[in-house]
Design a protein around this motif. Structure first.
Motif, short mmCIF file in Angstrom:
data_model
loop_
_atom_site.label_atom_id
_atom_site.label_comp_id
_atom_site.label_asym_id
_atom_site.label_seq_id
_atom_site.Cartn_x
_atom_site.Cartn_y
_atom_site.Cartn_z
N PRO A 14 19.08 3.84 -20.62
CA PRO A 14 19.76 3.04 -21.18
C PRO A 14 19.77 1.73 -20.12
CG PRO A 14 21.29 4.75 -21.41
CD PRO A 14 20.09 5.34 -20.85
N LEU A 15 19.51 1.99 -18.90
CA LEU A 15 19.32 0.86 -17.69
C LEU A 15 18.05 0.27 -17.93
CD1 LEU A 15 21.01 2.41 -14.59
CD2 LEU A 15 21.93 0.42 -15.89
N VAL A 16 17.04 1.17 -18.17
CA VAL A 16 15.77 0.59 -18.13
C VAL A 16 15.53 -0.10 -19.28
CG1 VAL A 16 13.25 1.60 -18.67
CG2 VAL A 16 14.71 2.69 -16.69
N ARG A 17 16.22 0.34 -20.37
CA ARG A 17 15.88 -0.46 -21.90
C ARG A 17 16.73 -1.85 -21.77
NH1 ARG A 17 17.85 3.34 -26.44
NH2 ARG A 17 16.95 1.80 -27.70
N HIS A 18 17.99 -2.00 -21.10
CA HIS A 18 18.41 -2.86 -20.76
C HIS A 18 17.74 -4.23 -20.03
CE1 HIS A 18 22.14 -5.63 -20.08
NE2 HIS A 18 21.79 -5.45 -18.78
N LYS A 19 17.45 -3.66 -18.95
CA LYS A 19 16.81 -4.49 -17.98
C LYS A 19 15.37 -5.04 -18.49
CE LYS A 19 18.62 -2.10 -14.06
NZ LYS A 19 19.61 -3.48 -13.46
N LEU A 20 14.67 -4.15 -19.41
CA LEU A 20 13.48 -4.48 -19.97
C LEU A 20 13.79 -5.85 -21.07
CD1 LEU A 20 10.43 -4.47 -20.67
CD2 LEU A 20 10.86 -2.29 -22.13
N THR A 21 15.04 -5.58 -21.63
CA THR A 21 15.20 -6.73 -22.42
C THR A 21 15.62 -8.09 -21.85
OG1 THR A 21 16.01 -4.89 -24.48
CG2 THR A 21 17.01 -7.48 -24.40
N LEU A 22 16.16 -8.01 -20.86
CA LEU A 22 16.34 -9.23 -20.15
C LEU A 22 15.06 -9.67 -19.62
CD1 LEU A 22 19.41 -8.10 -17.67
CD2 LEU A 22 19.38 -9.26 -19.97
N MET A 23 14.05 -8.83 -19.21
CA MET A 23 12.87 -9.45 -18.74
C MET A 23 12.01 -10.13 -20.08
SD MET A 23 11.46 -6.42 -16.25
CE MET A 23 10.13 -7.47 -15.77
N ARG A 24 12.26 -9.51 -21.01
CA ARG A 24 11.51 -10.11 -22.31
C ARG A 24 11.95 -11.69 -22.71
NH1 ARG A 24 8.59 -6.33 -25.52
NH2 ARG A 24 9.44 -4.06 -25.21
#
Length: 213
Positions: A14-24
């Motif tokens: 979940p932390l990886v998915r959340h941070k990736l969304t922010l980067m997009r």
């Protein structure tokens, strides 16, 4: 952690998915983009090193002598593909400060989309170490394949590839060229567009990380 297919692991924490969304997000600041890439690099490092061999060693705690596990053998080499691959480096070195670092300078020809090498520097004993090659985007895979080719020429045998985003086309090309090299990624996106960019993706990772566009 979810393995999609043989040799490809998607780290869907979940932390990886959340941070990736922010980067997009297209309006994400350069500073924030860099910080998030560094943080995801650290999280991916936990997964790519999950199966490192261990051995027992005797230590002395404040209370007694004790046999405890440590990583066996020589440490790793982190090999970022320049430019954008260095965005992973600091986070991974925080976890494995004894790792050596190789630098592989490649750029993508805008007309042919082929990788062009301009710099290569690696430890002399790279054949004896596990090498983690890193680049945020596995799009056409031309740069990744060229980097692995070069490292194998220098004798590297134990190779792993870490990226932030991968396209199905890039995975197919990479696995076809180097089926012995496993891939770790935070997500597999839909496709490549006509310019060789991952869709939906996050744009050019190098430009966004260094503020050059």
């Amino acid at each position: 952690m979810t393995t999609i297919s043989d040799g490809v692991t998607v780290v869907d924490h979940p932390l990886v998915r959340h941070k990736l969304t922010l980067m997009r997000e297209k309006d994400r600041s350069t500073k924030s983009f860099r910080q998030l890439l560094n943080e995801i690099g650290m999280l991916l490092c936990y997964e790519v090193t999950r199966d490192l061999p261990m051995e027992m060693t005797e230590i002395e705690t404040p209370l007694t002598k004790s046999m405890q596990p440590i990583i066996a053998g020589k440490k790793m080499v982190f090999a970022p593909i320049l430019r954008a691959g260095v965005g992973f480096l600091d986070g991974m070195l925080e976890l494995v400060p004894a790792a050596r670092v190789a630098h592989i300078g490649l750029y993508r020809d805008p007309n042919t989309l082929q990788a062009v090498e301009y710099y290569f520097k690696a430890p002399s004993d790279i054949a004896e170490r596990m090498v983690v090659v890193m680049d945020p985007m596995l799009a056409t895979a031309n740069s990744a394949v060229a980097a692995i080719d070069r490292l194998k020429e220098r004798g590297a045998k134990d190779l792993r590839f870490v990226c932030l985003l991968a396209a199905p086309e890039g995975i197919e090309r990479f696995r076809g060229a180097h089926p012995d090299v496993r891939i770790w990624t935070a997500a597999i996106d839909e496709k490549l567009n006509e310019h060789g960019y991952i869709v939906p993706g996050l744009g050019d990772a190098g430009d966004r990380m260094f503020g050059t566009r």
